[in-house]
Every structure is written in C-alpha cells, then in structure tokens.
Design a protein around this motif. Structure first.
Motif, PDB file in Angstrom:
ATOM      1  N   GLY A 192       0.781  -1.239   0.000  1.00 49.02           N
ATOM      2  CA  GLY A 192       0.000   0.000   0.000  1.00 49.02           C
ATOM      3  C   GLY A 192       0.805   1.278   0.000  1.00 49.02           C
ATOM      4  N   ASN A 193       2.141   1.168   0.007  1.00 52.88           N
ATOM      5  CA  ASN A 193       2.999   2.351   0.054  1.00 52.88           C
ATOM      6  C   ASN A 193       3.607   2.687  -1.300  1.00 52.88           C
ATOM      7  N   VAL A 194       3.028   2.160  -2.379  1.00 54.01           N
ATOM      8  CA  VAL A 194       3.545   2.398  -3.732  1.00 54.01           C
ATOM      9  C   VAL A 194       2.477   3.069  -4.585  1.00 54.01           C
ATOM     10  N   TRP A 195       2.848   4.200  -5.209  1.00 52.42           N
ATOM     11  CA  TRP A 195       2.008   4.863  -6.203  1.00 52.42           C
ATOM     12  C   TRP A 195       2.499   4.468  -7.598  1.00 52.42           C
ATOM     13  N   CYS A 196       1.648   4.593  -8.599  1.00 53.44           N
ATOM     14  CA  CYS A 196       1.995   4.192  -9.968  1.00 53.44           C
ATOM     15  C   CYS A 196       1.780   5.353 -10.931  1.00 53.44           C
ATOM     16  N   LYS A 197       2.836   5.715 -11.656  1.00 59.37           N
ATOM     17  CA  LYS A 197       2.713   6.757 -12.672  1.00 59.37           C
ATOM     18  C   LYS A 197       2.204   6.169 -13.985  1.00 59.37           C
ATOM     19  N   ILE A 198       1.118   6.740 -14.463  1.00 60.12           N
ATOM     20  CA  ILE A 198       0.608   6.420 -15.796  1.00 60.12           C
ATOM     21  C   ILE A 198       1.347   7.347 -16.749  1.00 60.12           C
TER      22      ILE A 198
END
Length: 280
Positions: A192-198
């Motif tokens: 839950g501590n990872v964001w994803c760049k589109i």
C-alpha cells in the motif's frame, strides 16, 4: 492544481546521456529546458510539474534544484544520488540545504539498466534507501518486469516509506503485453505504500501505431491494482515526443482515465502526486 508528475530537462551539448545514443532517439537529442515546456503546460492546462532525473550524476540534481528555485511551475524534483555511497546522509542534507533544496521530493536511479535484477536488494543499496527515507523523501522505481520481484521485496522491507513506480514498469505494449508484467504489477500494488505513474506508455507501444484505445487495457489494469488514490499522470516529456506531441499524450491518458470515472481522472492529475511527494 493540475500536475504533470513526470517530465525532464536535458542538454546533450553540456552532458553525456548514454541511454540517448541510439539512432532512433535522434529526434530528442537536443536541449530541452523550462522555456520549451512553459507554453506546453499553458496550452494543456497544466499548473505545475515534477522534474525527474535523466542521468546518474549529482551535478544534474544540483542543477535541477537551481532550475526549480527559479521556475515556479516546477514544484518538485526527483533527483539522483548514489545509494551505495556511505556518505549519502550528508549528501542529502547538503542538497536539502542548497538553493531550491526545499523542492527535492525524491530520488531515482535507472535500476533497469543494472546487470543485476536484484540490485535493489544489495545491502549497500538498502542502506542508502534508509538514508533517503530518513530525509522524508520518496523513491522512484525505474524498473521493468525483470526487476519487479526485487522491487516488491524492497517495498515490503520499508512499509512506512513512500515509493513511486515510474511508467507502470514499462509494460511491453508493442509486443502485446505479458502476464508476467500483469501479475507482478498486481503483487507490487498489494504494497500500500507504492504509487503508480501512468506515464511513458505511448513510447512502450509502436511509436507510429498507437492511440488511447491501445493504451487503455494497461491503464485499466494499473487502476484495478493500485486504485484511484495511487495513480499519477505524467507526460514523460520530452521522451514522449518520439511517439506524439505533449497534447496528444496528455489527451490520450486523460481519455483513458476518464473512462474509469471523473474522480479517477481528477485524482491522477493532481491530488495523488501531492500525496506521493508530500507537496505543499
């Protein structure tokens, strides 16, 4: 605030960019700076951007912080620093105290260029990451499917840290995708501590044969995995120019995100970047 979560500046006449030597990259083998980006941001309704490292050189990070200090639209810098350096803590402290240092929001390294797919798990690298998080910075993962197992293990090892996955781990769109990418992305998103760049998706497709419809399955999969609160829009300008203009890239990704709901699009274009990088 509408944010471009991933863009670059560079000047091949002043520094070396080994990854840019391929003949097919000739169209972007020239200088790109704030004056080039400013009219594109204005024309596309973008208020601010995150400036991201291009080469493994501390001098570039220092230069980017000076640029950010003089460029109000640059609200954050993801720079480079040597994670294997035993004096990294002192280096980061010096960067934070320098001109523009308050805009340093993260650190990145071209992990997918390392020969060892488990480079992130090296003891000296993990020690470096500890220093990064001690300075309340995020860490951007620049990886492909090959490095995702080590990426997952790293995110699990630092549950209180903030990580950002660049370019959705560069899915093999031109080859029709892969279950390996899909499955590993899902496993990473479980942290839950990872964001994803589109971002960077059009340049993973065939540069002269892509559109929003071709990109949508990959955006949808990322959204299903990471959820509406951990997707971040990024243009990847000027790399994106290999496949399309700033407006074409932004329009395609906006269309993909809008299909998933207006709230998904709105968060990806601002609030999520603010949360991942703790922007003021």
């Amino acid at each position: 605030m509408i944010i471009d979560g991933h863009q670059h500046f560079w000047d091949p006449a002043r520094a070396d960019y080994p990854w840019m030597e391929a003949p097919e990259l000739a169209p972007i083998h020239r200088a790109f700076g704030p004056a080039d980006l400013a009219p594109l941001l204005k024309a596309n309704g973008i208020d601010a951007s995150i400036l991201v490292q291009c080469r493994s050189a501390l001098e570039e990070t220092e230069e980017f912080l000076r640029i950010a200090s003089a460029t109000p639209s640059v609200i954050g810098v993801v720079g480079w620093a040597d994670l294997t350096d035993g004096a990294l803590d002192e280096t980061l402290a010096r960067l934070r105290a320098s001109s523009g240092g308050e805009k340093l929001v993260g650190i990145r390294h071209q992990v997918h260029d390392e020969a060892d797919p488990d480079w992130l798990l090296r003891e000296d690298v993990q020690r470096g990451l500890t220093a990064v998080f001690a300075h309340d910075l995020a860490y951007d993962f620049l990886v492909r499917s090959r490095e995702l197992p080590a990426t997952i293990a790293t995110a699990q090892a630092f549950p209180k840290a903030r990580f950002v996955l660049d370019h959705a781990a560069k899915p093999p769109i031109a080859d029709g995708g892969s279950s390996e990418w899909s499955d590993r992305i899902a496993a990473l998103a479980a942290c839950g501590n990872v964001w994803c760049k589109i971002s960077g998706l059009a340049t993973e497709a065939k540069w002269d044969d892509w559109d929003a419809e071709r990109l949508f399955p990959y955006v949808r999969h990322a959204a299903n995995c990471f959820g509406e609160d951990r997707l971040i829009f990024g243009s990847d300008w000027p790399v994106c120019l290999l496949a399309g203009s700033y407006g074409e890239i932004k329009g395609a990704l906006e269309a993909c995100l809008a299909k998933l709901g207006a709230h998904v699009r709105e968060k990806a274009f601002g609030a999520n970047a603010q949360a991942a990088y703790q922007l003021g």
